[in-house]
Design a protein around this motif. Structure first.
Motif: not given
Ligand SMILES: Cc1ncc(C[n+]2csc(CCOP(=O)(O)OP(=O)(O)O)c2C)c(N)n1
Ligand code: SF4
Ligand SMILES: [Mg+2]
Length: 348
Positions: A138, A150, A152, A155, A167, A169, A225-226, A295, A298
């Motif tokens: 990310g 990528t 989110d 984030s 993002p 996908d 979120t990564k 997505h 989440g």
């Protein structure tokens, strides 16, 4: 260039008589705990277990911490570190010159989804027979942690900056464009990632694996979120994956209807034990819908989203001869002078 590791007397050998050390690369210079290192280890395991001859492999990458990682596995293989985001065109050229190579491309989310998105899209639509891995954290790890495409929505960076763009996908994009084996995994899930890599080695078309690979230095904090924690807490596997190579016979017992059994080009079998009743990875539309649902919810959806073992790959589409262009004699690749003269004559 990475040095060739010493051999391992008395160690377990694979079906071509090599030990794991013969699949290793140079010592990593990435941060301790970086997800990319775990992915390199799984690539080593998968190549060893599948008995791939290292000299048959071409490692390709672009620019980024992720793109450095081919130096840390398979020192005996061919390797090309391309310009940022331009690995797909190098891979296409290499495979058209020699389609007997097993090409494995390692890219980053920045290398693929930001600067390299145009090349990535054309690679996917060609179904070039290669494995394309995105080590997805990310962020642009190498340039100190800016958001990539990528990342989110919502984030947060360590500095408190919030990502306010949606993002891309890469899995949905790859499926829509024409890649024929598409999945997502997590660098921390050894078993799932290894099975997916082994299936990737057996596949005869473009394999696109997006592997969530946390950047411990710039994107592993609360609000990301990564991160390892977020990915573990939100991981939604679609199935348990067992890969049975063509040279092994393993029986996996499941009740009728629980198992999707895909026979691959070389006779290997991909056995997907369904955790979700209605998910069928041969249904393209269903795969795209399920990704869109993930997505919305989440979820970090993992597994094989799409597989098509029947579509012709780029080499087949171009009607390439069995003998690679790289080893054909000049008499067969270069038209004689008489052909040029004839052509010139026709233009008079
Ligand atoms: C043409 C060009 N533009 C920008 C850069 C600077 N740059 C180097 S790596 C990188 C992004 C790497 O991010 P990613 O692909 O996600 O790899 P990671 O380091 O996160 O593994 C950028 C923007 C560059 N090297 N070349
Ligand atoms: S900066 Fe991040 S992506 Fe780069 S090696 Fe360190 S942990 Fe890995
Ligand atoms: Mg990155």
């Amino acid at each position: 260039m990475a040095s060739t590791p010493a051999s391992q007397p008395g160690a377990k050998t694979n079906r071509i008589g090599l030990t794991t050390i013969e699949y290793k690369g140079g010592r990593t210079t990435l941060c301790a705990g970086c997800g990319h290192n775990a992915i390199s280890e799984r690539i080593i395991d998968a190549m060893f277990e599948m008995g791939v001859k290292p000299e048959r492999v071409a490692k390709l990458s672009g620019i980024g911490c992720s793109s450095k990682s081919p130096a840390y596995f398979m020192s005996r293989s061919h390797s090309f570190n391309a310009v940022h985001g331009r690995m797909p065109s190098i891979a296409t050229g290499a495979l058209l010159a020699n389609h007997n190579l097993l090409a494995i491309g390692v890219s980053g989310d920045g290398d693929t989804a930001s600067i390299g998105i145009g090349q990535f899209m054309h690679l996917m639509r060609r179904n070039l027979p290669m494995i394309y891995i995105i080590e997805d954290n990310g962020v642009y790890g190498l340039t100190k942690g800016q958001f990539s495409a990528t990342a989110d929505l919502g984030s947060k960076l360590k500095t408190g900056v919030i990502n306010d763009l949606p993002p891309i996908d890469t899995c949905a994009l790859a499926i829509q464009l024409g890649a024929t084996l598409v999945g997502r995994s997590f660098s921390g899930d050894k078993k799932q990632l290894l099975s997916m890599l082994k299936a990737a080695i057996a596949h005869n078309g473009t394999v696109m694996l997006d592997v969530i690979s946390p950047c411990v230095t710039f994107n592993d904090h609360e609000g990301s979120t990564k991160s390892y924690k977020f990915t573990k807490d939100h991981d939604e596997p679609l199935h348990d994956i067992t890969f049975v190579p063509s040279f092994e016979e393993i029986d996996v017992e499941y009740q009728p209807g629980e198992l999707i059994d895909v026979t691959m080009h070389d006779g290997s079998r991909l056995k997907l034990h369904k955790l979700e009743e209605d998910f069928d990875p041969t249904d393209k539309v269903r795969a795209l819908t399920r990704l869109a649902e993930a997505h919305e919810k989440g979820e970090v959806l993992t597994g094989v989203f799409y597989i098509n073992t029947k579509a012709p790959n780029f080499v087949e589409l171009l009607n390439m001869p069995d003998e690679p262009l790289a080893t054909l004699p000049e008499s067969l690749t270069r038209p004689p002078k008489s052909a040029l003269d004839e052509c010139m004559e026709a233009l008079r």
